[in-house]
Design an enzyme around this catalytic site. Sequence first.
Site, PDB file in Angstrom:
ATOM      1  N   ASP A 185       3.682  34.835 -76.921  1.00  7.37           N
ATOM      2  CA  ASP A 185       2.935  35.286 -77.336  1.00  7.37           C
ATOM      3  C   ASP A 185       2.562  35.658 -78.912  1.00  7.37           C
ATOM      4  O   ASP A 185       2.273  35.039 -80.004  1.00  7.37           O
ATOM      5  CB  ASP A 185       3.328  36.941 -77.340  1.00  7.37           C
ATOM      6  CG  ASP A 185       2.518  37.301 -75.656  1.00  7.37           C
ATOM      7  OD1 ASP A 185       2.274  38.395 -75.269  1.00  7.37           O
ATOM      8  OD2 ASP A 185       2.788  36.085 -75.047  1.00  7.37           O
ATOM      9  N   GLU A 234      12.503  43.539 -68.999  1.00  8.18           N
ATOM     10  CA  GLU A 234      11.531  42.816 -69.665  1.00  8.18           C
ATOM     11  C   GLU A 234      12.693  41.649 -70.159  1.00  8.18           C
ATOM     12  O   GLU A 234      12.208  40.579 -70.507  1.00  8.18           O
ATOM     13  CB  GLU A 234      10.548  43.584 -69.548  1.00  8.18           C
ATOM     14  CG  GLU A 234       9.857  41.730 -70.429  1.00  8.18           C
ATOM     15  CD  GLU A 234       8.550  43.161 -71.284  1.00  8.18           C
ATOM     16  OE1 GLU A 234       7.221  42.371 -71.312  1.00  8.18           O
ATOM     17  OE2 GLU A 234       8.809  43.770 -71.481  1.00  8.18           O
TER      18      GLU A 234
END
Length: 836
Positions: A582, A806
Site C-alpha cells: 500500500d 493486524e
Amino acid sequence: MARGERRRRGAAADGTRTTERAVRGGPARRGGEARGSAWRAALGVVVLALGLGLSGCWLLAWHRARRAVTLHSAPPALPPDSSSPAVAPDLFWGTYRPHVYFGMKTRSPKPLLTGLMWAQQGATPGTPKLRHTCEQGDGVGPYGWEFHDGLSFGRQHIHDGALRLTTEFVKRPGGQHGGDWSWRVTVESQTSGISALPLVSLFFYVVTDGKEVLVPEVGAKGQLKFISGHSSELGDFRLTLMAPTSPGDTAPKYGSYNVFWSSNPGLALLTEMVKSRLNSWFQHRPPGASSARYLGLPGSLKWEDRGPSGQGQGQGQFLIQQVTLKVPFSVELVFESGSARAGGSQPLEQLAGSLLTQALESHVEAFREHFEKTFQLKKKGLSPEEQALGQAALSGLLGGIGYFYGQGLVLADMGVEGSEQKVDPALFPPVPLFTAVPSRSFFPRGFLWDEGFHQLVVQRWDPRLTREVLGHWLGLLNADGWIGREQVLGDEARARVPPEFLVQRAAHANPPTLLLPIAHMLKGGDPADFAFLRRAFPRLHAWFSWLHKSQAGPVPLSYRWRGRDPALPTLLNPKTLPSGLDDYPRASHPSASERHLDLRCWVALGARVLVQLAEQLGESEAAAELGPLAASLEAEESLDELHWAAELGVFADFGNHTRAVQLKPRPPQGLVRVVGRPHPRLQYVDALGYVSLFPMLLRLLDPNSPRLGPLLDILADSRHLWSPFGLRSLAASSPFYGQHNSEHDPPYWRGAVWLNVNYLALGALYHYGHLEGPHQARAAKLHSELRANVVGNVWRQYQTTGFLWEQYSDRDGRGMGCRPFQGWTSLVLLAMAEDY
C-alpha cells in the site's frame, strides 16, 4: 500494458505515416492536372485508414473487455461438483459465514443459512444492542475460536460486557446430504456478586433462498417444536431448538418464546429487520420468581400474517425463534438429515445433551493430539499458555474460512495505462470461492496475497483443505490469466465493502503468494498433492505467464506494478495498492520508468517454482520455456545491475524520485504535497525497509553472496529495521517513517511490524543459518533473537487483549489496526514451531 500491444500500435502508426508520404509525393511527380484527383484519392485513403483505425481500436477495446470477464478455458483444478455433498459430504456444512459471530451454511450457490443473534435486555435504555455481525467498534471482545478443526467441530468464546458466550458445534456424518450437526450456546455472567442476573434473548434463525420448503410446528406460548424442511441439495431435514438447561447439567431453565416469520429481506438486511421488529414489550414470568419486561418479536406463524406482500426481495423465507431467559443457561439447536436416518436398522439418537457433550470432548482430545503431532510445541518446551496461543491462532484461521458465491465487478485493461478512455465495469461470471479471510470484523472476504500466507498454516494441518482453497482461487482465472486481488462475491460480502473497492482492475496484479504453499507441496511428496498439481498446472502456468508479461518493466528482466495512484497534490507518496504494501514509499513521481524490486523477486520465485513443478510433472515444453527465464532472474549479476544501489548500500526500487517532498498546511485545502529541491530525477529510491530485503526474504541470494552481509547489517540495526517486537516495515531512519500519506491517511506500512514479512525473514534467516557460508552463524543467531522478539510480543499482546492484531507497534509492541486479525498473523504458530 503488454509489450505486444505496443508493437501492434507502433505498426499502425508507421502504416499511417507511409500513406501520408505517398500522398505528399504524388502531386509533385504528376504535375498540376493530376494534383486534384491525386489529392481526392489520397483523402479517400486517409479517411478509410482513419475509419479502419477507429474501428480497429473499438474492436480491440471490445475484445479486451470481453476477455476480462471470460473464464479461462483450461480444465478446472478441482473435480466437477467438488463442493457438493456427494463429492465432499464432510465439508458441505460449515461455519462458512466468517462475518457473523456464529452461523453455518452449506457450500452451495443457493445455501441454507443458519445464524445466531443475541441481546442483553434492560442493559441500556431503549432498544437493546443486537449482536449479529462481527464489527470493529461494537464493544464486543475479545472473541475467537478456542478450537476449530476446519471440518467437524469448534468451540468459540465471546465476551460481551457482563456476558460470556460459548458457542460450540459438532457435525456427525451420515446419509447423502452432509449429515447432522448440533449447536450449543452457553451464556454466563462474567461479573461476580451482581444483585440481578442479566436477562438475555437469543435469536436462532434459518434463511432460505426461495426453493427450500420450511414447515414450522408450533408448541405452546410461541415455542417452536421443530422446523421440517426439504431442498434438492439437503433432501428432507429437521431443525429442533431444545429446551434450555443450566450449563453443564440437565436441569431445565424457564424461557419465554417469540417467533417471527417473514419473506427473506436480503442477507445484508437481516439485522436491521430484527431490530425494527423488536418493538413490543413482553413479560418474562418464571414460576416462583419475579417477572421482568423484555422487548420481543411480535410475530405469527401464519404465513399470511408475515407482513406486507413484496416485502424485501420477496425471495425465500426468514424464520427466527427468540428465547429469553436469565443467565446462566445453555440452549442447543439440532439439525437432522433425513437421509442419515434412511434404511438404518436402529433409530439414530439425537446429537444433544450428554451425547453432544461426549462428542465435543472427543473432538477436543483429537484436536490436541493432532495439534501436537503436527506442530510439536510441547516437545519444543513451550508453555501450556503458549500452546494455547498456537491452538487459538490455528483455530481462528480455520474458523475464518468462508464460502462465497457471486459476481465481481471488473474494469478491463484497455492497453494504455492512464488512458482517459471511459469504460464501465462489467460483471464477472458467477463463481464460487472457498477461502480463509484476513479479519472477520474488517476484511471478511478473500484477498489474493493474504491467502498464500494463510495456506502455509492450513496446509500443515490439513493439506486437503489447502487443495480445496487453491483450486477455488485458480477457478477465478480469466481468459488472460488474471486473478482479481480482492474478491467481493455475494450480497453479504458486498455490504461490507466501500464502493471504491468494489471494482477490480484487470491490469493490476498482486504478489503471487499462492506459490508459497505450492512450493511446500513440492517438498512434501504427498500423492494427493501431486495429483492436484497435475490438474492445476495449466492454470498456474497461465497465471504466472500473465504476471510476467503484463507487469514487465522498462528494460529486460525488470518489472513494474501497474496501478500506482497518480501524483495527487494531497498525497505525500502515491500508493501502490497492487503490491500489497500500500503506502510503502516508492518513487516520488510515478512513471513508466520504474523498476520495482519486490515484484522482480516475486516473479523470480514464481519462475523457480513453476520450473520445479514442470520438471516434476514431466511438462518438458513448459520447463524448457521457463527454465531460461528462471535462470536469468536468479542470476545475481542481473539483480545487481537493475537494483543494487551502491550509494545506499542496499537493493532498491528505481524511478523518477526526489527526497524533497513533504506535506505542508495550505488553507483552505489542508495538507498539500510540496516538492522542493533537488528536483526529481531517475535514480534509486532511498526507502530502506521491507522491500530492500526481498532478495533475501525469498531466498534468492546465494549463501556466499557479497550482498547478504549488508542486508543482515540493516536488518539487525535498531536505527533501521530491528525493534524489540520484530522487524519494522520501514527504517526508523527514513524520512517517511511514521508519516501520514495524506491528512486523513495514517501510516500503514511505514514502520509497523507485520507478521507475514517477519515470517519470511525468519524463514530466510533459518535457511541461511543452515547453509555453509560466511554469514551462517550470524543468520542463525539473528533467527533466534528475532523469533523470540516476534513470538514474545504477539504472546504478550494476546494475553493483554485476547486478540491477534493486524500489525504491531515497533515502539511499544501494542497491537494496532483491525482485530481479530487471524489471517497471516496466525503465522506466529509456524514461527513457534520453527516450521518454514
